[in-house]
Scaffold this motif. Structure first.
Motif, PDB file in Angstrom:
ATOM      1  N   GLU A 182      19.877   9.227   5.511  1.00  0.00           N
ATOM      2  CA  GLU A 182      18.899  10.109   6.149  1.00  0.00           C
ATOM      3  C   GLU A 182      18.935  10.046   7.672  1.00  0.00           C
ATOM      4  O   GLU A 182      18.622  11.030   8.333  1.00  0.00           O
ATOM      5  CB  GLU A 182      17.478   9.916   5.601  1.00  0.00           C
ATOM      6  N   GLY A 183      19.329   8.906   8.209  1.00  0.00           N
ATOM      7  CA  GLY A 183      19.394   8.792   9.669  1.00  0.00           C
ATOM      8  C   GLY A 183      20.431   9.711  10.294  1.00  0.00           C
ATOM      9  O   GLY A 183      20.333  10.069  11.468  1.00  0.00           O
ATOM     10  N   ALA A 186      18.600  13.441  10.166  1.00  0.00           N
ATOM     11  CA  ALA A 186      17.157  13.541  10.427  1.00  0.00           C
ATOM     12  C   ALA A 186      16.809  14.700  11.359  1.00  0.00           C
ATOM     13  O   ALA A 186      15.850  15.444  11.111  1.00  0.00           O
ATOM     14  CB  ALA A 186      16.636  12.226  11.001  1.00  0.00           C
ATOM     15  N   THR A 190      14.592  18.005  10.452  1.00  0.00           N
ATOM     16  CA  THR A 190      13.378  18.366  11.201  1.00  0.00           C
ATOM     17  C   THR A 190      13.413  19.844  11.570  1.00  0.00           C
ATOM     18  O   THR A 190      12.403  20.554  11.468  1.00  0.00           O
ATOM     19  CB  THR A 190      13.266  17.512  12.484  1.00  0.00           C
ATOM     20  N   GLU A 200       6.629  21.596   2.116  1.00  0.00           N
ATOM     21  CA  GLU A 200       6.667  20.162   2.450  1.00  0.00           C
ATOM     22  C   GLU A 200       8.064  19.658   2.126  1.00  0.00           C
ATOM     23  O   GLU A 200       8.473  19.688   0.957  1.00  0.00           O
ATOM     24  CB  GLU A 200       5.724  19.369   1.543  1.00  0.00           C
ATOM     25  N   ILE A 201       8.777  19.187   3.124  1.00  0.00           N
ATOM     26  CA  ILE A 201      10.112  18.639   2.869  1.00  0.00           C
ATOM     27  C   ILE A 201      10.029  17.119   2.947  1.00  0.00           C
ATOM     28  O   ILE A 201       9.719  16.562   3.998  1.00  0.00           O
ATOM     29  CB  ILE A 201      11.160  19.179   3.857  1.00  0.00           C
ATOM     30  N   SER A 203      11.917  13.350   2.420  1.00  0.00           N
ATOM     31  CA  SER A 203      13.248  12.730   2.445  1.00  0.00           C
ATOM     32  C   SER A 203      13.127  11.331   1.847  1.00  0.00           C
ATOM     33  O   SER A 203      12.371  10.507   2.366  1.00  0.00           O
ATOM     34  CB  SER A 203      13.721  12.670   3.897  1.00  0.00           C
ATOM     35  N   TYR A 204      13.837  11.089   0.758  1.00  0.00           N
ATOM     36  CA  TYR A 204      13.700   9.816   0.038  1.00  0.00           C
ATOM     37  C   TYR A 204      15.057   9.134  -0.097  1.00  0.00           C
ATOM     38  O   TYR A 204      15.839   9.467  -0.992  1.00  0.00           O
ATOM     39  CB  TYR A 204      13.074  10.053  -1.349  1.00  0.00           C
TER      40      TYR A 204
ATOM     41  N   ASN B  15       3.399  11.770  -0.597  1.00  0.00           N
ATOM     42  CA  ASN B  15       3.284  13.064  -1.270  1.00  0.00           C
ATOM     43  C   ASN B  15       3.966  13.055  -2.627  1.00  0.00           C
ATOM     44  O   ASN B  15       3.537  13.764  -3.538  1.00  0.00           O
ATOM     45  CB  ASN B  15       3.963  14.154  -0.416  1.00  0.00           C
ATOM     46  N   ASP B  49       1.161  12.171   3.187  1.00  0.00           N
ATOM     47  CA  ASP B  49       1.823  11.893   4.467  1.00  0.00           C
ATOM     48  C   ASP B  49       1.119  12.727   5.538  1.00  0.00           C
ATOM     49  O   ASP B  49       1.692  13.684   6.089  1.00  0.00           O
ATOM     50  CB  ASP B  49       3.296  12.320   4.417  1.00  0.00           C
ATOM     51  N   GLY B  75      10.854   5.499   7.500  1.00  0.00           N
ATOM     52  CA  GLY B  75      12.269   5.803   7.722  1.00  0.00           C
ATOM     53  C   GLY B  75      12.512   6.571   9.014  1.00  0.00           C
ATOM     54  O   GLY B  75      11.739   6.476   9.972  1.00  0.00           O
ATOM     55  N   ALA B  76      13.594   7.358   9.001  1.00  0.00           N
ATOM     56  CA  ALA B  76      14.063   8.013  10.226  1.00  0.00           C
ATOM     57  C   ALA B  76      13.727   9.495  10.285  1.00  0.00           C
ATOM     58  O   ALA B  76      14.036  10.149  11.280  1.00  0.00           O
ATOM     59  CB  ALA B  76      15.576   7.843  10.329  1.00  0.00           C
ATOM     60  N   THR B  77      13.102  10.042   9.245  1.00  0.00           N
ATOM     61  CA  THR B  77      12.927  11.497   9.215  1.00  0.00           C
ATOM     62  C   THR B  77      11.514  11.933   9.629  1.00  0.00           C
ATOM     63  O   THR B  77      10.629  11.106   9.830  1.00  0.00           O
ATOM     64  CB  THR B  77      13.295  12.058   7.825  1.00  0.00           C
ATOM     65  N   HIS B  78      11.336  13.252   9.714  1.00  0.00           N
ATOM     66  CA  HIS B  78      10.085  13.836  10.230  1.00  0.00           C
ATOM     67  C   HIS B  78       8.855  13.435   9.415  1.00  0.00           C
ATOM     68  O   HIS B  78       7.743  13.461   9.904  1.00  0.00           O
ATOM     69  CB  HIS B  78      10.208  15.363  10.222  1.00  0.00           C
ATOM     70  N   ASP B  79       9.068  13.110   8.116  1.00  0.00           N
ATOM     71  CA  ASP B  79       7.932  12.763   7.262  1.00  0.00           C
ATOM     72  C   ASP B  79       7.599  11.269   7.349  1.00  0.00           C
ATOM     73  O   ASP B  79       6.719  10.794   6.621  1.00  0.00           O
ATOM     74  CB  ASP B  79       8.187  13.194   5.806  1.00  0.00           C
ATOM     75  N   ASP B  80       8.263  10.544   8.211  1.00  0.00           N
ATOM     76  CA  ASP B  80       8.004   9.110   8.367  1.00  0.00           C
ATOM     77  C   ASP B  80       7.085   8.896   9.552  1.00  0.00           C
ATOM     78  O   ASP B  80       7.542   8.755  10.701  1.00  0.00           O
ATOM     79  CB  ASP B  80       9.333   8.361   8.535  1.00  0.00           C
ATOM     80  N   ASN B 113      21.832   6.919  16.576  1.00  0.00           N
ATOM     81  CA  ASN B 113      21.395   8.159  17.230  1.00  0.00           C
ATOM     82  C   ASN B 113      19.891   8.143  17.524  1.00  0.00           C
ATOM     83  O   ASN B 113      19.184   7.182  17.221  1.00  0.00           O
ATOM     84  CB  ASN B 113      21.776   9.368  16.357  1.00  0.00           C
ATOM     85  N   SER B 115      17.415   9.703  16.151  1.00  0.00           N
ATOM     86  CA  SER B 115      16.542   9.580  14.973  1.00  0.00           C
ATOM     87  C   SER B 115      16.407   8.131  14.547  1.00  0.00           C
ATOM     88  O   SER B 115      15.327   7.667  14.176  1.00  0.00           O
ATOM     89  CB  SER B 115      17.095  10.400  13.803  1.00  0.00           C
ATOM     90  N   ARG B 116      17.520   7.404  14.589  1.00  0.00           N
ATOM     91  CA  ARG B 116      17.471   5.996  14.177  1.00  0.00           C
ATOM     92  C   ARG B 116      16.761   5.136  15.229  1.00  0.00           C
ATOM     93  O   ARG B 116      16.112   4.152  14.888  1.00  0.00           O
ATOM     94  CB  ARG B 116      18.880   5.482  13.889  1.00  0.00           C
ATOM     95  N   MET B 150      10.588   2.573  -0.836  1.00  0.00           N
ATOM     96  CA  MET B 150      11.662   2.324  -1.803  1.00  0.00           C
ATOM     97  C   MET B 150      11.410   0.992  -2.508  1.00  0.00           C
ATOM     98  O   MET B 150      11.331  -0.049  -1.835  1.00  0.00           O
ATOM     99  CB  MET B 150      12.978   2.222  -1.031  1.00  0.00           C
TER     100      MET B 150
END
Lengths: 253, 253
Positions: A182-183, A186, A190, A200-201, A203-204, B15, B49, B75-80, B113, B115-116, B150
């Protein structure tokens, strides 16, 4: 988030969940069905078999959500206090529900002892929630539905009551499972989320036995066209990053 | 209820649980281990979330309980959004945690990057919670422990942090499974509960494929002698009512 959808909370009344003895499965069962019915589940709470916790939590949840579903505490033993707590929460007397009393009496006959008669006690103004498995005495008072904790019984009661609920546009979801981390995606994800605000997206990431490492993207919403378009955008993103993937489409279920 | 035990709440940020997509297993894992450590889990909540829900719930729970364990959203994504929400809840800046940044940089090298790099952002005053599975960046701030969603990663982090917690007398429980119906023994069981007030006695009927119908009694408490005595009283009751039974003793595990 969504608008114009009825909302819901689930309240699990159960020491057995809090002690770790029992794996709850009632939340998933109810949650899946609410989602398909377009009722937005916004909160779940698990609390002990404790009067003040139950009264306070029921009053908080019933004021916030269209529907509240409780599970547990409606049997014949000392730890079954849901009906008494609900009477207290609503400020009404706990009294014999005549319909329930008659059903139990006809079922138990000479075994209809004082403990079982207690199962006919409900807050004034309640309606019996039937099930086809046993004589468990779930009930509804205003927007609160009190169901058995036993999964088979809860599931049957819930299935029978679901058609009586006010529903919204059904939620649907697609899942794209891929071998990317996911990194790496990402920022691109977004951008897709920003382009599809009604979806709603999620990421798992998953780290199982290599090479079973990657990310699942879940696109969830009440507008099937937007969900499909967002899914296609995610697929294009995965292809662009050189990933391989499988898709679980809502419309193929 | 028990006294002198540290208390805890679990907050599942997800979610995917509320939509019914995912069966949560994190609660049972944490709950079992808290129980054995003598930490009384008094509440679980599952929320979306969503920033305001997270901030408000974290602030409620951290004021009420000795420990709060959250899962999800790191994590690294928008939902984190857990780290940003925790900074807001505690009223502190969200800033780069240098230790975390260095670990991530050494791990990802040229893939480290923007995101990370965001994964190294934590509320000021946080400590990194490590795990041996991956670089997920759980953290602790005051009495709140923010873990990955996780299961494999959460389990490993939790196992590593558990020895650092203040514990109480371990809770133990025995289970007597029998072929009696709870309505037949309810009064006798109440008498046993009243005689052993330090023991929580739960009664869990089960209706599976006949003849697999009956009741499980769970005796749970922090005083192993009282739990054992209550269990023996329940066994004597089952025998008196002509039931057959099996016992799962804590001391034989």
């Amino acid at each position: 988030m969504t608008t114009n959808h009825p909302t819901a909370a689930i309240l699990i009344i159960g020491n057995e969940i809090l002690s770790g003895r029992t794996q709850d499965t009632n939340v998933k069962f109810i949650a899946e069905r609410l989602d398909k019915a377009g009722i937005k589940l916004l909160e779940v709470r698990v609390i002990p078999d404790d009067e003040s916790a139950i009264v306070e939590t029921v009053n908080t949840l019933r004021a916030h959500y269209t529907y509240v579903f409780t599970t547990g505490g409606i049997g014949a033993t000392h730890d079954d206090i849901t009906a008494a707590c609900l009477a207290k929460a609503f400020g009404v007397p706990l009294e014999i529900n005549e319909e329930t009393f008659t059903i139990l009496q006809n079922h138990y006959k000479e075994s209809f002892n004082a403990s079982r008669q207690r199962m006919a006690l409900m807050p004034r103004g309640s309606e019996l929630l039937k099930n086809q498995i046993c004589t468990a005495t779930g009930f509804k008072i205003e927007n609160v539905y009190c169901l058995a904790g036993m999964p088979t019984v809860m599931q049957n009661s819930f299935t029978l009551l679901l058609p009586s609920l006010k529903t919204g546009a059904p939620f649907v979801s697609n899942t794209v499972k891929c071998d990317l981390r996911e990194g790496d995606i990402a920022q691109a994800l977004t951008d897709i989320q920003n382009a599809y605000v009604s979806v709603e997206i999620g990421s798992y990431p998953f780290y199982r036995t290599p090479p079973d490492i990657g990310t699942s993207f879940v696109m969830h919403g009440a507008d099937p066209v937007a969900v499909t378009n967002a899914t296609n955008a995610v697929i294009a993103m995965v292809e662009q990053f050189g990933g391989t993937y499988t898709v679980d489409w809502f419309c193929k279920k």
